[in-house]
Scaffold this active site. Structure first.
Site, PDB file in Angstrom:
ATOM      1  N   ASP A  80      25.488   6.535 -10.966  1.00 39.89           N
ATOM      2  CA  ASP A  80      24.497   7.603 -10.828  1.00 39.89           C
ATOM      3  C   ASP A  80      24.045   7.706  -9.374  1.00 39.89           C
ATOM      4  O   ASP A  80      24.106   6.727  -8.628  1.00 39.89           O
ATOM      5  CB  ASP A  80      23.252   7.287 -11.680  1.00 39.89           C
ATOM      6  CG  ASP A  80      23.476   7.543 -13.171  1.00 39.89           C
ATOM      7  OD1 ASP A  80      24.484   8.161 -13.546  1.00 39.89           O
ATOM      8  OD2 ASP A  80      22.606   7.109 -13.954  1.00 39.89           O
ATOM      9  N   ARG A 103      30.959  13.346 -10.722  1.00 40.30           N
ATOM     10  CA  ARG A 103      30.013  14.140 -11.538  1.00 40.30           C
ATOM     11  C   ARG A 103      29.208  14.977 -10.550  1.00 40.30           C
ATOM     12  O   ARG A 103      28.621  14.427  -9.612  1.00 40.30           O
ATOM     13  CB  ARG A 103      29.053  13.244 -12.317  1.00 40.30           C
ATOM     14  CG  ARG A 103      27.957  14.068 -13.032  1.00 40.30           C
ATOM     15  CD  ARG A 103      26.754  13.237 -13.463  1.00 40.30           C
ATOM     16  NE  ARG A 103      27.086  12.287 -14.496  1.00 40.30           N
ATOM     17  CZ  ARG A 103      26.438  11.122 -14.658  1.00 40.30           C
ATOM     18  NH1 ARG A 103      25.443  10.785 -13.849  1.00 40.30           N
ATOM     19  NH2 ARG A 103      26.787  10.297 -15.622  1.00 40.30           N
TER      20      ARG A 103
END
Ligand SMILES: Cc1cc2nc3c(=O)[nH]c(=O)nc-3n(C[C@H](O)[C@H](O)[C@H](O)COP(=O)(O)OP(=O)(O)OC[C@H]3O[C@@H](n4cnc5c(N)ncnc54)[C@H](O)[C@@H]3O)c2cc1C
Length: 297
Positions: A124, A174
């Protein structure tokens, strides 16, 4: 702001007592409850990525605890044959204590994940104070293990360069808009510009990237991605949409029914405050939902 941070601080009585508020966005406080949520998503044709909540750990013991929880989680995913991978925040693995220690912890998780049918580990992206260190750590681990990939935030002005770097490496990215409060010197602040930047990078990833993940609930962005992919002969199997647990569940299912790969980000754990705070501050619908749960309780 300091008062809010104090109330929401990890382990505060608030987090235990008010878990019911976070329940829509957080799958539960144990690995078992998270796996239950994944099982239900899998049954509806959705895959998942599991996130053990926590960030900004300040001592080595907590960083080890995060690593061990991920190792335990990976063993459970393997045992129960669930269709999910994992997402991890590097500040929960000690990034701001010692980058070398964090690299070792991430490597251990990525090595263990490599034995699973879906071996991928997503790193992340957090606030801009750790962007460089996060990408550096990702690249160090990626040099040895290909089953790890970063997140790039469309609101950061540096991101077009980071996208090109990831494309050149062949890393799975992502793409998200970005969830932290960043100054205008380094970040776009208005939604039309962020959306334009997102779409430019999404197009680059769709054409030249490696199985990109387009993370958004924005119907305009999703429509533009779908149109671009079909207009350029990019098959549905070459990318995935990602959305958050509890946010636009009907849209998640609609896309899956239309044949798209959809992965749901499923956070769990007792340290839900930071995550929850970002969700209720980014959308008034989320804040209203929380107020409604307080009133109707
Ligand atoms: C899977 C996933 C992983 C993420 N990982 C990261 C990360 O690593 N780092 C990071 O900084 N950020 C991350 N984010 C958060 C992301 O950066 C955005 O903050 C967040 O997704 C909000 O942007 P959006 O495009 O989804 O929707 P927004 O820009 O908030 O809203 C655009 C439109 O989407 C629809 N919408 C959005 N939310 C709702 C809702 N609750 N109910 C109804 N409609 C809604 C509405 O039509 C709205 O007008 C992640 C997001 C997802 C989905």
């Amino acid at each position: 702001m300091a008062a809010v941070a104090r109330i929401l601080a990890p382990n505060s009585a608030f987090q235990t007592r008010f878990f019911f508020l976070a329940k829509r966005f957080v799958a539960g406080d144990t690995i078992a409850s998270a796996l239950e949520a994944v099982r239900a998503l899998n049954a509806e044709g959705l895959t998942a990525t599991l996130d053990f909540l926590g960030e900004d750990v300040t001592n080595e013991r907590d960083a080890e605890h995060t690593r061990d929880t991920y190792l335990e989680m990976l063993a459970a995913i393997e045992r129960e044959a669930l269709r999910t991978n994992v997402s991890v925040k590097l500040t929960a693995l000690g990034l701001t204590i010692d980058e070398g220690l964090c690299t070792d912890h991430l490597s251990a998780i990525v090595e263990r994940a490599a034995r699973l049918p879906d071996p991928f580990v997503r790193v992340d992206m957090e606030g801009s104070a750790v962007t460089d260190a996060t990408l550096r750590t990702f690249e160090t681990v990626f040099a040895k293990h290909r089953n790890v990939g970063p997140v790039i935030q469309a609101y950061l002005k540096r991101s077009p360069r980071d996208i090109e770097r990831a494309i050149a490496l062949g890393a799975r990215v992502r793409l998200c808009k970005g969830a932290y409060s960043e100054p205008e010197e380094i970040a776009l602040r208005d939604m039309p510009s962020i959306r334009r930047s997102y779409l430019r990078m999404a197009e680059a990833l769709l054409q030249r990237g490696t199985y990109p993940a387009l993370a958004t609930h924005d119907p305009r962005v999703i429509r533009a991605v779908r149109d671009f992919a079909s207009g350029h002969g990019i098959g549905k199997e070459r990318f995935e949409f990602q959305m958050l647990y509890g946010v636009r569940p009907e849209l998640q299912r609609e896309l899956a029914r239309a044949g798209y790969n959809v992965r749901v980000y499923v956070p769990f754990g007792t340290h839900w405050a930071g995550y929850f705070y970002r969700r209720i501050t980014e959308r008034k619908e989320n804040a209203l939902f929380v107020i409604r749960s307080l009133v109707t309780r």
